[in-house]
Write an enzyme that holds these catalytic residues in place. Structure first.
Site, PDB file in Angstrom:
ATOM      1  CD  GLN A 120      12.102 -30.148 -45.406  1.00  0.00           C
ATOM      2  OE1 GLN A 120      11.110 -29.578 -45.861  1.00  0.00           O
ATOM      3  NE2 GLN A 120      13.199 -30.326 -46.120  1.00  0.00           N
ATOM      4  CE  LYS A 129      15.930 -27.726 -46.352  1.00  0.00           C
ATOM      5  NZ  LYS A 129      16.054 -28.452 -47.608  1.00  0.00           N
TER       6      LYS A 129
END
Ligand code: PLP
Length: 408
Positions: free
Chosen positions: A203, A226
């Protein structure tokens, strides 16, 4: 120069999409996976349309082109993360990267009496491999708690926990809370205690520029999908002296120097850990993604995302019955807003939001120990990225208010 969000949005064909009910898509599920810019899709299509071939094998023209593109991508990706290609091992994503540390390094170097420190904030990808290792090798797994008022790690407890640790594994940015952990301090503390440190940057990488060599962590696990790249690829960055302590984990083609019926000798460095046909299209796509991201100052990207997320969170706090888990308004928060409504079930709320075109995630987010610490089984999560706008956030708040008025 401020970010031109409209120009950025034009790079993402999917953002034009209308859902089957005619609603305009508003994509707020970026912590699950980001959308892909056209240059990434084109780079992968070009490989399949023009030079699809296996790499590192045949000597014909197409094979040469595929090998060159694959190696160019490795150089681009390593440079993006501030390191050399030799310290980058391609994996299928952060999960495989962490498993690679567990199987190729920890299994060989740790055993009875060794302590692995985790936090309550970890994704299952950074918990289960260590629990398995505890069963198999007798290592002790220790969890650092979170402070449920501030939604941050209990740093005093961490300082105590690492004292006799052999390995410390910490998530850079929580996928549930959006909290950024003080990784620089944690690296220093771990090294001062003589422990290796693994960062789960699944993340963090989409929100800030990671410079592996400057950071000084021993292992960093990253997922491409991501951060504008394709699914199916990621990497484990490993310090070269630590890579020397790793043993082959998955074996087969490419990782070997030679095989006879008597046995096998292995390649050295990253090549020892990338077996089978490489992820050629995926690496090429990820290379294009980091080239695309490289045009931006990630501090500006973070500021933009943080503005949209903190405005959204502040508005949500005004809506009766909504509780937010985390502090998205903090300057270092990374664009995830986890929330629940006191009387509308999280699944129902997600479906009602979807009816309005808003894609959010609901569930335990593969972070059940964190859910336990928060005292809830699941949350809804809106997560923002570079192409999200204040207009989308305003429309989201209006729809959320409407849904809550209707159903509570
Ligand atoms: N770690 C964190 C913090 C994540 O958010 C995720 C995915 O959501 C992972 C690890 C696993 O990443 P992947 O599924 O790409 O391997």
């Amino acid at each position: 120069m401020p970010l031109d969000i409209e120009a950025i949005r034009a790079d993402f064909p999917i953002l034009e999409r209308r859902l089957p009910n005619g609603k305009q898509l508003v994509y707020f599920d970026n912590a699950a996976t980001s959308q892909k810019p056209k240059c990434v899709i084109d780079a992968m299509s070009r490989y399949y349309e023009e030079y699809n071939s296996n790499a590192h094998r045949s000597i014909h023209t197409l094979a040469g082109e595929a090998t060159t593109a694959l190696e160019y991508a490795r150089e681009r990706i390593a440079a993006y993360f501030g390191t050399s290609p030799g310290q980058l091992i391609y994996t299928s994503g952060a999960t495989e990267g962490i498993n690679l540390v567990a199987y190729a390094w920890a299994r060989e170097n740790l055993g009875d009496g060794d302590v692995i420190v985790l936090t309550e904030m970890e994704h299952h990808a950074d918990i289960v491999p260590w629990q398995q290792l505890a069963i198999e090798r007798g290592v002790e797994v220790r969890y650092v708690p979170i402070n449920t008022e501030s939604f941050t790690l209990d740093m005093d407890a961490l300082e105590v926990a690492v004292v006799d640790a052999s390995l410390v594994c910490v998530v850079h940015v929580s996928n549930v809370l959006g909290v950024r952990n003080p990784i620089e301090d944690i690296i220093d503390m771990s090294h001062a205690a003589g422990a290796k440190i693994l960062l789960d940057c699944a993340q963090g990488a989409p929100h800030e520029r990671i410079n592996f060599d400057q950071l000084g962590a021993d292992f960093v696990a990253i997922s491409a999908h991501k951060m504008a790249g394709p699914t199916g690829i990621g990497c484990l960055l490993v310090k070269s002296d630590v890579m020397e302590q790793m043993v082959p984990f998955m074996t087969g083609g490419l990782v070997i120097k030679s095989v006879s019926t008597e046995g096998t000798t292995f390649q050295e460095g990253y090549a020892m850990f990338e077996t089978g046909t490489p992820r050629i299209a995926e690496a090429i796509g990820w290379g294009a993604a980091v080239e695309w991201l490289d045009q931006f100052d990630m501090r500006e990207v973070h500021e933009h995302i943080n503005n949209v997320a903190s405005w959204t969170a502040a508005q949500m706090r005004e809506i009766p019955g909504i509780k937010i888990y985390g502090e998205p308004e903090r300057e270092d928060s990374s664009g995830a807003v986890s929330f629940l409504h006191e009387s509308i079930q999280s699944q129902d709320l997600a479906l009602l939001l979807d009816e309005g075109g808003f894609a959010v995630r609901t569930g335990h987010h593969c972070a059940q120990p964190l859910m336990d610490a928060l005292g809830v089984p699941s949350t809804n999560r809106a997560s923002f990225w570079i192409y999200n706008t204040m207009d989308e956030a305003e429309a989201f708040i209006a729809h959320l208010q409407h849904v809550i008025r209707r159903f509570s």
